[in-house]
Design an enzyme around this catalytic site. Structure first.
Site, PDB file in Angstrom:
ATOM      1  N   ASP A  39       7.137  -6.215 -34.676  1.00  0.00           N
ATOM      2  CA  ASP A  39       7.113  -4.888 -35.217  1.00  0.00           C
ATOM      3  C   ASP A  39       5.816  -4.175 -34.811  1.00  0.00           C
ATOM      4  O   ASP A  39       5.434  -3.035 -35.167  1.00  0.00           O
ATOM      5  CB  ASP A  39       7.193  -5.026 -36.731  1.00  0.00           C
ATOM      6  CG  ASP A  39       5.830  -5.513 -37.312  1.00  0.00           C
ATOM      7  OD1 ASP A  39       5.342  -6.268 -36.430  1.00  0.00           O
ATOM      8  OD2 ASP A  39       5.727  -5.426 -38.458  1.00  0.00           O
ATOM      9  N   HIS A 246      -2.938  -6.124  -5.510  1.00  0.00           N
ATOM     10  CA  HIS A 246      -2.373  -6.025  -7.012  1.00  0.00           C
ATOM     11  C   HIS A 246      -3.088  -7.035  -7.889  1.00  0.00           C
ATOM     12  O   HIS A 246      -2.267  -7.271  -8.679  1.00  0.00           O
ATOM     13  CB  HIS A 246      -1.100  -5.594  -7.146  1.00  0.00           C
ATOM     14  CG  HIS A 246      -0.432  -4.445  -6.485  1.00  0.00           C
ATOM     15  ND1 HIS A 246       0.739  -4.217  -6.110  1.00  0.00           N
ATOM     16  CD2 HIS A 246      -1.333  -3.233  -5.854  1.00  0.00           C
ATOM     17  CE1 HIS A 246       0.606  -3.065  -5.653  1.00  0.00           C
ATOM     18  NE2 HIS A 246      -0.295  -2.379  -5.390  1.00  0.00           N
ATOM     19  N   ASP A 263     -10.951  -1.257  -8.478  1.00  0.00           N
ATOM     20  CA  ASP A 263      -9.929  -0.244  -8.621  1.00  0.00           C
ATOM     21  C   ASP A 263      -9.747   0.246 -10.168  1.00  0.00           C
ATOM     22  O   ASP A 263      -8.941  -0.470 -10.818  1.00  0.00           O
ATOM     23  CB  ASP A 263      -8.665  -0.472  -7.888  1.00  0.00           C
ATOM     24  CG  ASP A 263      -7.605   0.679  -7.383  1.00  0.00           C
ATOM     25  OD1 ASP A 263      -8.141   1.512  -8.154  1.00  0.00           O
ATOM     26  OD2 ASP A 263      -6.866   0.321  -6.488  1.00  0.00           O
ATOM     27  N   ASP A 274      -8.356   7.808  -9.965  1.00  0.00           N
ATOM     28  CA  ASP A 274      -8.326   6.649  -9.262  1.00  0.00           C
ATOM     29  C   ASP A 274      -9.270   6.274  -8.324  1.00  0.00           C
ATOM     30  O   ASP A 274      -9.306   6.834  -7.244  1.00  0.00           O
ATOM     31  CB  ASP A 274      -6.589   6.663  -8.703  1.00  0.00           C
ATOM     32  CG  ASP A 274      -6.510   5.394  -7.706  1.00  0.00           C
ATOM     33  OD1 ASP A 274      -6.999   4.536  -7.994  1.00  0.00           O
ATOM     34  OD2 ASP A 274      -5.265   5.705  -7.180  1.00  0.00           O
ATOM     35  N   HIS A 353      -1.574  -1.306   3.773  1.00  0.00           N
ATOM     36  CA  HIS A 353      -1.141   0.048   2.572  1.00  0.00           C
ATOM     37  C   HIS A 353      -1.232   1.181   3.325  1.00  0.00           C
ATOM     38  O   HIS A 353      -1.975   1.702   4.468  1.00  0.00           O
ATOM     39  CB  HIS A 353      -1.760  -0.094   1.339  1.00  0.00           C
ATOM     40  CG  HIS A 353      -3.037  -0.149   1.381  1.00  0.00           C
ATOM     41  ND1 HIS A 353      -4.047   0.855   1.741  1.00  0.00           N
ATOM     42  CD2 HIS A 353      -3.963  -1.053   1.121  1.00  0.00           C
ATOM     43  CE1 HIS A 353      -5.295   0.851   1.361  1.00  0.00           C
ATOM     44  NE2 HIS A 353      -5.495  -0.436   1.227  1.00  0.00           N
ATOM     45  N   HIS A 357      -2.005   8.800  -2.031  1.00  0.00           N
ATOM     46  CA  HIS A 357      -0.820   9.315  -2.548  1.00  0.00           C
ATOM     47  C   HIS A 357      -1.203  10.421  -3.503  1.00  0.00           C
ATOM     48  O   HIS A 357      -2.198  10.741  -3.682  1.00  0.00           O
ATOM     49  CB  HIS A 357      -0.316   8.216  -3.508  1.00  0.00           C
ATOM     50  CG  HIS A 357      -1.478   7.619  -4.230  1.00  0.00           C
ATOM     51  ND1 HIS A 357      -2.047   8.094  -5.418  1.00  0.00           N
ATOM     52  CD2 HIS A 357      -2.045   6.520  -4.144  1.00  0.00           C
ATOM     53  CE1 HIS A 357      -2.891   7.326  -5.895  1.00  0.00           C
ATOM     54  NE2 HIS A 357      -2.935   6.295  -5.363  1.00  0.00           N
ATOM     55  N   HIS A 364       0.343   7.593  -9.329  1.00  0.00           N
ATOM     56  CA  HIS A 364       1.181   7.786  -8.191  1.00  0.00           C
ATOM     57  C   HIS A 364       2.216   9.044  -8.775  1.00  0.00           C
ATOM     58  O   HIS A 364       3.299   8.786  -9.214  1.00  0.00           O
ATOM     59  CB  HIS A 364       1.962   6.648  -7.856  1.00  0.00           C
ATOM     60  CG  HIS A 364       1.139   5.652  -7.463  1.00  0.00           C
ATOM     61  ND1 HIS A 364       1.616   4.405  -7.042  1.00  0.00           N
ATOM     62  CD2 HIS A 364      -0.251   5.509  -7.072  1.00  0.00           C
ATOM     63  CE1 HIS A 364       0.671   3.384  -6.683  1.00  0.00           C
ATOM     64  NE2 HIS A 364      -0.436   4.383  -6.729  1.00  0.00           N
ATOM     65  N   GLU A 387      -8.159   6.428   0.433  1.00  0.00           N
ATOM     66  CA  GLU A 387      -8.225   4.946   0.014  1.00  0.00           C
ATOM     67  C   GLU A 387      -7.867   4.048   1.278  1.00  0.00           C
ATOM     68  O   GLU A 387      -7.035   3.126   1.008  1.00  0.00           O
ATOM     69  CB  GLU A 387      -7.435   4.374  -1.220  1.00  0.00           C
ATOM     70  CG  GLU A 387      -6.024   4.885  -1.031  1.00  0.00           C
ATOM     71  CD  GLU A 387      -5.323   4.422  -2.453  1.00  0.00           C
ATOM     72  OE1 GLU A 387      -5.422   3.095  -2.714  1.00  0.00           O
ATOM     73  OE2 GLU A 387      -4.736   5.115  -3.082  1.00  0.00           O
ATOM     74  N   TYR A 391      -8.791  -5.941   4.651  1.00  0.00           N
ATOM     75  CA  TYR A 391      -8.566  -7.276   3.843  1.00  0.00           C
ATOM     76  C   TYR A 391      -8.551  -8.437   4.814  1.00  0.00           C
ATOM     77  O   TYR A 391      -7.320  -8.705   5.444  1.00  0.00           O
ATOM     78  CB  TYR A 391      -7.503  -7.173   2.859  1.00  0.00           C
ATOM     79  CG  TYR A 391      -7.285  -5.603   2.171  1.00  0.00           C
ATOM     80  CD1 TYR A 391      -7.895  -5.429   0.717  1.00  0.00           C
ATOM     81  CD2 TYR A 391      -6.674  -4.618   2.546  1.00  0.00           C
ATOM     82  CE1 TYR A 391      -8.038  -4.250   0.153  1.00  0.00           C
ATOM     83  CE2 TYR A 391      -6.491  -3.416   2.314  1.00  0.00           C
ATOM     84  CZ  TYR A 391      -7.324  -2.994   1.160  1.00  0.00           C
ATOM     85  OH  TYR A 391      -7.347  -2.075   0.357  1.00  0.00           O
ATOM     86  N   ARG A 408     -12.140  -1.965  -0.307  1.00  0.00           N
ATOM     87  CA  ARG A 408     -11.162  -0.604  -0.144  1.00  0.00           C
ATOM     88  C   ARG A 408     -12.447   0.512  -0.766  1.00  0.00           C
ATOM     89  O   ARG A 408     -13.101   0.301  -1.810  1.00  0.00           O
ATOM     90  CB  ARG A 408     -10.073  -0.591  -1.066  1.00  0.00           C
ATOM     91  CG  ARG A 408      -9.412   0.679  -1.140  1.00  0.00           C
ATOM     92  CD  ARG A 408      -7.832   0.654  -1.689  1.00  0.00           C
ATOM     93  NE  ARG A 408      -7.916  -0.005  -3.051  1.00  0.00           N
ATOM     94  CZ  ARG A 408      -7.368  -1.097  -3.329  1.00  0.00           C
ATOM     95  NH1 ARG A 408      -7.271  -2.042  -2.484  1.00  0.00           N
ATOM     96  NH2 ARG A 408      -7.293  -1.571  -4.560  1.00  0.00           N
ATOM     97  N   GLU A 410     -11.958   4.231  -2.415  1.00  0.00           N
ATOM     98  CA  GLU A 410     -10.881   5.325  -2.801  1.00  0.00           C
ATOM     99  C   GLU A 410     -11.487   6.422  -3.471  1.00  0.00           C
ATOM    100  O   GLU A 410     -12.395   6.205  -4.687  1.00  0.00           O
ATOM    101  CB  GLU A 410     -10.047   4.596  -3.632  1.00  0.00           C
ATOM    102  CG  GLU A 410      -8.997   5.558  -4.023  1.00  0.00           C
ATOM    103  CD  GLU A 410      -7.820   4.961  -4.641  1.00  0.00           C
ATOM    104  OE1 GLU A 410      -8.025   3.842  -5.302  1.00  0.00           O
ATOM    105  OE2 GLU A 410      -6.670   5.454  -4.945  1.00  0.00           O
TER     106      GLU A 410
HETATM  107  N1  GLY Z   1      -4.756   2.109  -8.221  1.00  0.00           N
HETATM  108  C1  GLY Z   1      -3.571   2.451  -7.476  1.00  0.00           C
HETATM  109  C2  GLY Z   1      -3.720   2.827  -6.414  1.00  0.00           C
HETATM  110  O1  GLY Z   1      -4.657   2.903  -5.598  1.00  0.00           O
HETATM  111  O2  GLY Z   1      -2.680   3.346  -5.720  1.00  0.00           O
HETATM  112 MN    MN Z   2      -6.693   3.046  -6.793  1.00  0.00          MN
HETATM  113 MN    MN Z   3      -4.655   5.022  -5.370  1.00  0.00          MN
END
Ligand code: GLY
Ligand code: MN
Ligand code: MN
Length: 440
Positions: A39, A246, A263, A274, A353, A357, A364, A387, A391, A408, A410
């Site tokens: 619940d 991820h 991140d 982000d 990647h 975005h 996103h 970003e 890696y 990374r 970003e």
């Molecule tokens: N944190 C998700 C991305 O960087 O797209």
């Molecule tokens: Mn991110």
């Molecule tokens: Mn991002």
């Protein structure tokens, strides 16, 4: 309960949607409540499309817009209920919601099924979510079906049912892509809060701590500034985990000599930030770590230069790829000419990647990236992330001193009339800034 509700942005957006639907009818529900177990529910999060048009955060709500001469905005929401309010807290109820949020009419949600067929009568087009396969599908679509069939049964009485169904989300996606002044102000604050959290993480992280200790510092900073939830599952990735794109276990004990890739972004007043930063857990980059870091930073700066109105959205990904590929060659990670590396895509071993975005209410965010196959063109009011990353997993073709280095960087970037504004600019970024922050 919202302390003071600023309704004009939401009223303006409804007006703009009215202009798109002509004499059709639009029906937009908020998100369902979701059970976590037995619940206990997940913390409730409204639907972004619904919120964009209403500013209303209560569950069990639906917005109806009747276009054409009638031009009416109608909210369905939970009724006042003293018992439920003792248990669950304040709810506006239809009367107060109508007045405070500026709708023409409001009704108890229990009336929705009964009144919906009336709204559909003699409307050529129904603008509704085409949410099949998403969390918003299911019960709502069944209700729509039932109501359409009910109107179809009234043809002999002179009523016709809509004969065309348009995905209302597509119309709203286009609107959401260009942030208005109200949204930009909130996103700036969301960026500032996330920036404070990353700075706190740099100041407090130490070898011997676990990744979740850093996650706690980030959560602390978010919540104390009124950003109750993260905008997405955090990545707090030390050492080899930085090369898992991820990763979100946050369970590893951090070692002297590790890099820590974080991140993390918050949701503030419904809007995401982000940010990714990567820093040495002991406060000082090693030579190879610094080389990789500088390569990513160089690519990120190169991207900033092309994040400008009039450029294709996809341009900065190409700029990032080219800059990183050249650095991979210079660092001895890849062999061959730049042209060869780009042609054969050998850079994908270390950069796999996209460079960014749309970001807004959703991390996103909504909005097309291509229109008829062509890249969307950047316009003032669009917000993107920038970003790039590298890696480097252990591999036979990789010099050992680079093994497990994952970086990374970003930021969130608003496209303006004369360039761009980095909404997360206060986050330490250069090697000198990062090392100085870590040492404090
Ligand atoms: N944190 C998700 C991305 O960087 O797209
Ligand atoms: Mn991110
Ligand atoms: Mn991002």
């Amino acid at each position: 309960m919202n302390a003071a509700v600023e309704v004009s942005p939401y009223v303006n957006r409804r007006e703009r949607l009215f202009a798109s639907i002509g004499d059709g009818v639009a029906v937009i529900p908020t998100a369902p409540e979701l059970a976590r177990n037995r619940d206990t529910d997940y913390l409730y999060r409204h639907d972004s499309y619904f919120y964009y048009l209403t500013g209303f955060r209560e569950p069990q709500s639906v917005l109806v817009l009747l276009g054409g001469a009638e031009r009416k905005s109608i909210l369905f929401c939970r009724s006042k209920d003293e018992t439920r309010e003792i248990w669950d807290g304040f709810r506006y109820g239809p009367d107060a919601a109508r007045e405070i949020f500026g709708f023409d009419e409001a009704h108890p949600i229990e009336k929705f099924d009964e009144l919906l067929p009336d709204y559909l009568k003699n409307r050529g087009t129904l603008y509704a979510p085409l949410a099949l396969g998403t969390t918003n599908a299911t019960a709502f679509e069944a209700t729509l079906n039932k109501s359409i069939n009910a109107v179809r049964g009234m043809t002999r009485a002179g009523f016709s049912a809509p004969d065309s169904l348009v995905n209302v989300y597509k119309l709203i996606d286009e609107m959401r892509l260009i942030k208005d002044a109200h949204e930009i102000a909130i996103m700036r604050r969301s960026g500032e809060i996330a920036s404070l959290a990353h700075t706190r993480a740099m100041r407090t992280a130490r070898p011997g701590q676990y990744e979740y200790h850093v996650e706690a510092e980030i959560a602390h900073e978010f919540i104390r500034h009124g950003a109750r939830t993260p905008a997405y599952n955090h990545i707090i990735a030390s050492g080899p985990n930085a090369c898992v794109l991820h990763y979100n276990d946050s369970t590893r004990q951090m070692c002297d000599g590790d890099l820590l890739l974080i991140d993390a972004g918050c949701e503030y007043e419904g809007y995401a930030s982000d940010i990714t930063r990567t820093f040495p857990v002991n406060g000082k980059f090693t030579g190879p770590q610094k080389d990789v870091y500088e390569a990513v930073l160089k690519a990120q700066y190169a991207c900033m230069d092309v994040l400008k109105a009039g450029n294709a959205f996809h341009k900065y990904h190409d700029v990032a790829t080219e800059s990183l590929a050249q650095s991979m060659i210079d660092l001895g990670l890849l062999k061959g000419s730049l042209a060869q590396v780009l042609e054969e895509q050998t850079y994908m071993q270390f950069y796999m990647h996209r460079a960014g975005h749309w970001i807004g209410m959703d991390v996103h965010d909504a909005g097309a990236y291509r229109i008829n196959g062509e890249s969307q063109v950047l316009k003032p009011g669009m917000v993107v992330t920038n970003e790039p990353g590298l890696y480097i997993r252990p591999a036979a073709n990789v010099p050992e001193h680079f093994w497990n280095v994952g970086v990374r960087i970003e930021d969130d970037v608003l496209i303006t009339a004369d360039g761009n504004e980095n909404l997360t600019i206060t986050t330490p970024k250069t090697v000198a800034e990062v090392e100085a922050t870590c040492s404090r």
